[in-house]
Design an enzyme around this catalytic site. Structure first.
Site, PDB file in Angstrom:
ATOM      1  CE  LYS A 111      35.913  63.496  60.091  1.00 24.83           C
ATOM      2  NZ  LYS A 111      35.025  64.069  61.133  1.00 24.83           N
ATOM      3  N   PRO A 160      44.191  46.169  78.125  1.00 25.06           N
ATOM      4  CG  PRO A 160      42.691  46.787  76.502  1.00 25.06           C
ATOM      5  CD  PRO A 160      42.821  45.922  77.711  1.00 25.06           C
ATOM      6  CB  SER A 209      42.209  49.097  68.599  1.00 25.98           C
ATOM      7  OG  SER A 209      40.932  49.531  69.025  1.00 25.98           O
ATOM      8  CB  SER A 236      37.858  56.857  56.342  1.00 27.46           C
ATOM      9  OG  SER A 236      38.117  56.270  57.602  1.00 27.46           O
ATOM     10  CG  HIS A 294      40.047  43.309  76.189  1.00 28.93           C
ATOM     11  ND1 HIS A 294      38.787  43.715  75.789  1.00 28.93           N
ATOM     12  CD2 HIS A 294      40.901  43.817  75.271  1.00 28.93           C
ATOM     13  CE1 HIS A 294      38.897  44.433  74.686  1.00 28.93           C
ATOM     14  NE2 HIS A 294      40.151  44.513  74.347  1.00 28.93           N
ATOM     15  CE1 TYR A 307      39.665  39.614  75.313  1.00 29.02           C
ATOM     16  CE2 TYR A 307      37.468  38.995  74.582  1.00 29.02           C
ATOM     17  CZ  TYR A 307      38.543  39.851  74.540  1.00 29.02           C
ATOM     18  OH  TYR A 307      38.512  40.950  73.715  1.00 29.02           O
ATOM     19  CB  SER A 331      31.894  48.135  67.294  1.00 32.86           C
ATOM     20  OG  SER A 331      30.781  47.923  68.139  1.00 32.86           O
TER      21      SER A 331
END
Length: 607
Positions: A428, A125, A559, A433, A348, A112, A461
């Protein structure tokens, strides 16, 4: 592909649970945040051999065999006992022992603050909220007032440390990012930016900034006794701002923040030489957040509305429209258009998407509350208009920023598509997934358009670890490569294609699970590279290798952020010949991002 997998497509039912975040206590819980953070594990440093092996596997479908063989030899040399790789690995491990998180500071700087492209399109975003039907200006003001009150309600949980801790797979997540998004701002530099958070000041900010017709105002949102203003009080103050900003011939000072970071850094230094300008800029930077009251955008048909709204959130539409009605360095900017288009854009650097979406979910639910507490009208101070002295040099900087913004707007193709044939329940039901299923669909779409596979970025994450941010899930794999090439092969039977899809989905899921446990390759390779730079050593050949450049050229940047609110998230591509694809998977369907081509290399984004 979808026809093969689903002969009967059933829309999933609409389930709308309450999105209002409930505080864990009605009173302040001092020290709770720090106690929680200290209980989280540190981010691990993956084993060197493991990363090198997985790096080679990731390169296999995207580089030619000759280049792959050259890279394999470089990695063998890099891993030799007592060699450079072992030394850098030990340096990383020592850094991991000394620091809360060996990666977080490096990542903030490299991803960044050292990044010199504009934050607009390239980094920040946007989020589109459900469309509102304002019958008049009062409707817009009322909506804005309730939104502000909702954000302040969420802020009270942060201030009191009563925000509920989030969990993933039964494990607590780092909550640090929630404490970074309010009262914070990016500050431009000529070579490197900084991020400042003002919540720890002796006198934390009690004001927000409101911008209308390119004019900025300070609006105090707390009474003298520390209680937040009511919706009615905020509404009255917004009316005052509107009436004080009807003049539209003001210079759009905010568009300076959209420029290339080096250019903006130089313009910033020049701007704040003037004391009045400096005080106005500081007031914006220190505010809790910004509210942008936008002029209406050009009319769009119902099927194009989401796309037009996404563009408005992402960059404001250009200098003719609302791009000057922003301060793009501000972490949180809520946008309320006169035509009912609502959403936000966020800078961000301080945080990823999930904390932002959690705040949005809370605010949207808060705004549904019908009860209105009418408080006695007490005199409220007039919101302070921020003044700027525009010199000829500043005027030139503004004109340059306008031109560059308009080029960016023209260079971006964007399309928001709603896929409503079925939702996440279908994959599912096939024991797949939903995220991996969508990733394979994107791989197939790219392959059919470009007749090749490409490096693909999906964010993972790392919030299971203290101060964790993200790592990369590499969606393009050996298994996905086999799947997409088989899909249009007439010699392959459907049953074989489905089996290859199933294998590719499982491989993606395995990599994703590995990534959230801190065992992916990208941040580890970055750490080894930065360790070499910090040691003032020669950069290892693996980082000057063509394969490394190819691996980091993410033609697909993706994402998926689950949201309870019916919102659309969007961001720009990270390379000029790429796509930015973001889609929250909701129960009722997939939001898919897709691009349409134009002459020459184009940036394509969709939601």
């Amino acid at each position: 592909m979808l026809g093969i997998l689903a002969r009967t497509m059933v829309k999933a039912g609409m389930v709308k649970p309450s999105c209002l975040v409930k505080p864990v206590s009605v009173t302040r819980i001092a020290g709770r945040y720090l106690a929680h953070q200290e209980g989280l594990p540190k981010l691990p440093v993956p084993p060197l051999q493991q990363t090198c092996e997985r790096y080679l596997a990731a390169l296999t479908p995207i580089v030619d065999p000759e280049e792959l063989n050259h890279t394999r030899k470089l990695l063998e040399e890099f891993q030799k006992p007592g060699g450079v790789g072992e030394r850098l690995q030990k340096g990383l491990e020592q850094r991991g022992k000394k620091m809360e998180n060996w990666l977080s500071d490096w990542w903030l700087q490299t991803a960044y603050l050292d990044y010199r492209m504009p934050v607009v399109v390239h980094s920040s975003p946007g989020v589109v909220l459900p469309r509102m039907e304002f019958s008049d200006r009062q409707g817009q003001m009322r909506y804005a007032a309730k939104l502000i009150a909702g954000v302040l309600d969420f802020k009270s949980m942060i201030d009191n440390e009563t925000l509920p801790v989030e969990y993933l797979g039964g494990k607590p997540l780092c909550m640090n990012q929630y404490y970074q998004v309010l009262s914070s701002c990016r500050i431009p530099g000529t070579k490197r930016d900084t991020v400042v958070n003002y919540t720890l000041d002796k006198r934390p900010p009690t004001h927000i900034t409101v911008v209308h017709n390119f004019q900025f105002f300070v609006l105090d949102v707390y009474n003298s006794d520390g209680t937040p203003l009511t919706v009615d009080q905020i509404y009255i103050q917004l009316e005052k701002i509107w009436n004080s900003s009807l003049q539209t011939n003001k210079e759009p000072i905010g568009i300076l923040t959209s420029n290339h970071r080096n250019s903006w850094g130089k313009a910033y230094d020049n701007l704040i030489k003037d004391k009045t300008n400096q005080e106005s800029v500081r007031a914006i930077q220190k505010s809790i957040f910004t509210v942008c009251l936008d002029a209406p955008m050009p009319h769009a048909s119902d099927d194009m509305y989401r796309t037009r709204a996404g563009v408005q959130m992402l960059h404001g539409g250009g200098s003719r429209w609302n791009s000057g009605n922003r301060w793009f360095d501000k972490t949180l900017q809520f946008i309320i258009g006169e035509d009912g288009t609502c959403g936000l854009i966020y800078e961000h650097a301080p945080a990823e998407g999930p904390p932002i979406v959690s705040l949005i979910d809370h605010v949207v639910e808060y705004m549904k509350k019908s009860e209105m507490v009418r408080t006695p009208m007490v005199p409220l101070r007039m919101p302070q208009k921020l003044h700027f002295n525009i010199t000829p040099e500043i005027k030139m900087d503004i004109e340059e920023a306008k031109q560059n913004m308009n080029i960016m707007v023209h260079d971006l193709d964007m399309k928001v598509s709603v896929f409503s044939h079925f939702g996440k329940d279908f994959p599912k039901s096939q024991k797949m997934s939903p995220d991996a299923f969508i990733q394979m669909a994107l791989q197939l779409a790219y392959y059919r358009i470009h007749k090749r596979c490409c490096p693909t970025y999906e964010s993972a994450s790392l919030r299971m670890f203290r101060l964790g941010r993200t790592d990369t899930i590499r969606s393009m794999s050996i298994d996905s490569d086999k799947f997409v090439k088989a899909m249009d092969d007439p010699a392959k039977h459907n049953i074989e294609k489905v089996a290859l899809l199933d294998k590719a989905v499982k491989a993606h899921r395995a990599y994703a699970d590995m990534a959230i446990r801190g065992q992916a390759i990208d941040r580890h390779l970055l750490g080894l590279k930065l360790q070499a730079i910090e040691d003032l050593a020669a950069l290892p050949e693996i980082f000057m290798d063509t394969s490394y450049a190819v691996a980091l050229h993410f033609n697909l940047s993706t994402s998926q952020v689950p949201a309870k609110t019916n919102c659309v998230m969007c961001f720009g591509p990270v390379v000029s010949d790429g796509y930015g694809v973001r889609g929250p998977v909701e129960q009722r369907g997939f939001f898919r991002l897709s691009g349409h081509s134009g002459p020459g290399p184009r940036r394509r984004s969709s939601c």
